[in-house]
Each structure stands twice: as structure tokens, then as C-alpha cells.
Write an enzyme that holds these catalytic residues in place. Structure first.
Site, PDB file in Angstrom:
ATOM      1  N   THR A  98       0.860  -1.183   0.000  1.00 52.02           N
ATOM      2  CA  THR A  98       0.000   0.000   0.000  1.00 52.02           C
ATOM      3  C   THR A  98       0.896   1.233   0.000  1.00 52.02           C
ATOM      4  O   THR A  98       1.456   1.606   1.038  1.00 52.02           O
ATOM      5  CB  THR A  98      -0.938   0.006   1.220  1.00 52.02           C
ATOM      6  OG1 THR A  98      -1.741  -1.167   1.193  1.00 52.02           O
ATOM      7  CG2 THR A  98      -1.842   1.228   1.207  1.00 52.02           C
ATOM      8  N   LYS A 173      -7.070   1.288  -3.308  1.00 51.11           N
ATOM      9  CA  LYS A 173      -6.733   0.805  -1.965  1.00 51.11           C
ATOM     10  C   LYS A 173      -6.814   1.926  -0.940  1.00 51.11           C
ATOM     11  O   LYS A 173      -7.323   1.738   0.176  1.00 51.11           O
ATOM     12  CB  LYS A 173      -5.336   0.186  -1.961  1.00 51.11           C
ATOM     13  CG  LYS A 173      -4.852  -0.273  -0.584  1.00 51.11           C
ATOM     14  CD  LYS A 173      -5.741  -1.359  -0.001  1.00 51.11           C
ATOM     15  CE  LYS A 173      -5.392  -1.666   1.454  1.00 51.11           C
ATOM     16  NZ  LYS A 173      -4.099  -2.307   1.623  1.00 51.11           N
ATOM     17  N   LYS A 241      -0.653   6.017   8.241  1.00 54.94           N
ATOM     18  CA  LYS A 241       0.128   6.269   7.025  1.00 54.94           C
ATOM     19  C   LYS A 241      -0.760   6.314   5.793  1.00 54.94           C
ATOM     20  O   LYS A 241      -0.633   7.198   4.938  1.00 54.94           O
ATOM     21  CB  LYS A 241       1.205   5.186   6.879  1.00 54.94           C
ATOM     22  CG  LYS A 241       2.052   5.258   5.617  1.00 54.94           C
ATOM     23  CD  LYS A 241       1.551   4.328   4.500  1.00 54.94           C
ATOM     24  CE  LYS A 241       1.694   2.877   4.876  1.00 54.94           C
ATOM     25  NZ  LYS A 241       1.262   1.984   3.755  1.00 54.94           N
TER      26      LYS A 241
END
Length: 285
Positions: A98, A173, A241
Site C-alpha cells: 500500500t 486501496k 500512514k
């Protein structure tokens, strides 16, 4: 026995069970991990290891990457012995991490210049889904390499979908993980409200689970709250994050901004715990 030679970079909580699916499916596999102790279990299975990402790419047809962030990707491609140092062409590099769409576009262009193909293919699902080959895999890149790689990706997931050009998998995502952060925070706030008014977490999560709002995620994280279990399946620091990356893409909606701030505030104290440890941050307010 499948003849496509595969390589795997990144043997963390997700990388290990995902790469094991390739072994189960009969694909020849070699691995690389920066921390060499993580390779020992693979050596015990008779799986080969490579001294660098470049050497791994030279001996494999398709290389998968599953690491934590943009910095790790930059090191894997541009560092000493990185993928871009490989004397190889005609390979497919599949980044299942990711990361930002920007870094995917940058390394995809560098791969193309060397005659290799790059796909961004992040996954939705955690360790249990990885172990059961039930991940949802969203892919960005060219259709030709995707079709070549799809049969291998299907060994790891229940759904493999090409969603657009390079970076599109990353965008999808980050959008999904924005919802993930919002839902985890929403569950935490709901449980907190109930507890403040005399309803215990077990009763409330049972009610939610039997309502139209019930879902596997709500069940798993509700049970975690009830059992006071905050061992990380998906660490809170990772959603913090991901929401930073989503903000870079333009996340500015009311719930998105609220979730972003909550997880940034929670990261220092609870970052190594599971995402649902956000309830501890909620209770600090």
C-alpha cells in the site's frame, strides 16, 4: 508443477502467508528479505533465497513485493542491488504494497525503460484472508501484463480486478482504507457511547452483528474490543500512514478529515497496536 518462476520481496505479516500460496500452487519461488532471519523458514522448506532484489529479478519471471511504505519501495528499486540494477528485461514486477500512486508511476516508468512491466496490486484483507487465499486484489497497469499475471494472483485472492492504469490500484486501496479507518473509528465511538450509558460492549456488538450493519470486520473488531485484544493484525500506524497518503490525493471530506486527525493523534501512543486501538484515542477525548 507450474513453470513460471516467481520471486518474493518482503516477508512480513502479509508477505509470508501470501507467498506460501504460491508454494502451495506449485510455483517455483525464491525470496529476498532485508532481515535475513525471516528467510530461515523458507530455507527449511527448500526455498531458495537471493542476496539482493536485483539478483532475485534476474532469476525470476515474476517478482512480487509486499513491504510497508514508499521509502521501502524506493530502497528496493533504487538502493544498492535494487531492482533497477538488474540485468534483466521482459519481467513482470508486481507491487502489492500500500503505497502512493506517485511512486508507482515513477518506478513503472523506470521499469518500462528497461523493458520490464510493473503492476500495482495492493490487497484488501488482513492476515487471516492472506492465509485463506481470500484477499481482494486491485490492480493498476497495462492489460497485457495483467492477464499474464492474473492466474498467479488468483492463487492469493478471491477477486482480482484491473481497475485502471498505473497507480489506479493504489488509489482504489487508499479509498478503501479511508472507509476502513472511518468504520473502525465509528465502531469505537458507538461502543463508547453505549458503555457511557450502561450498555456493555458484548451486548452492543451482538446487536450490531445481528443487524443490517453487521459485517465480518465489525464482528472481528467488536470481539477484539470485548476481549481487550489489541494485538496488531493491521497496525494502527499503517492506517495512519494510509490516511496521510489519502490526504495527499485530496481527501478533504468531513468524515475523512476527522478520521485522518484521529489516527494521526493516536499513532504515537497506539501505533504498534491494532487499528481498533483507536477506541483508546476516542476515550481520551
Amino acid at each position: 508443477m507450474n513453470t513460471v518462476k516467481t520471486g518474493w520481496i518482503g516477508l512480513g505479516k502479509m508477505g509470508i502467508p501470501m507467498s506460501q500460496q504460491l508454494i502451495k500452487a506449485g510455483y517455483p519461488l525464491s525470496v529476498y528479505n532485508r532481515s535475513k532471519d525471516k528467510e530461515e523458514g523458507f530455507k527449511a522448506q527448500g526455498i531458495g533465497t537471493a542476496a539482493s532484489p536485483a539478483l532475485l529479478l534476474e532469476e525470476a519471471d515474476v517478482v512480487f513485493i509486499m513491504v510497508s511504505d514508499d521509502k521501502a519501495i524506493n530502497d528496493i528499486f533504487h538502493g544498492d542491488g535494487g531492482l533497477l540494477a538488474a540485468k534483466a528485461s521482459g519481467k513482470i514486477i508486481i507491487n502489492m504494497s500500500t503505497v502512493s500512486p506517485a511512486i508507482s508511476k515513477e518506478v513503472a516508468a523506470a521499469c518500462k525503460a528497461q523493458g520490464n512491466h510493473y503492476l500495482d496490486a495492493p490487497v484488501s484483507g488482513s492476515v487471516k484472508q492472506a492465509e485463506d487465499a481470500m484477499l481482494v486484489i486491485m490492480v493498476g497497469g497495462e492489460a497485457g501484463p495483467f492477464e499474464q499475471a492474473k492466474p498467479i494472483l488468483e492463487k492469493m485472492g478471491k477477486l482480482v480486478m484491473l481497475v485502471g492504469d498505473t497507480g489506479a490500484g493504489n488509489v482504489a486501496k487508499l479509498a478503501i482504507n479511508t472507509l476502513l479507518g472511518i468504520v473502525a473509528q465509528g465502531l469505537s465511538e458507538t461502543v463508547t457511547l453505549a458503555q457511557q450509558n450502561g450498555i456493555n460492549a458484548e451486548a452492543l456488538t451482538t446487536l450490531i452483528g445481528n443487524s443490517a450493519l453487521g459485517s465480518p470486520f465489525i464482528k472481528i473488531k467488536g470481539d477484539a474490543i470485548v476481549n481487550n485484544n489489541y494485538n496488531a493484525a493491521f497496525a494502527l500506524k499503517h492506517i495512519a500512514k494510509d490516511l496521510r497518503l489519502a490526504k495527499d490525493l485530496g481527501l478533504a471530506t468531513p468524515l475523512g478529515k476527522t478520521a485522518y486527525q484521529t489516527y494521526q493523534d493516536a499513532e504515537a501512543a497506539f501505533g504498534e497496536e491494532d487499528i481498533i486501538a483507536v477506541i483508546k484515542q476516542v476515550n481520551k477525548k
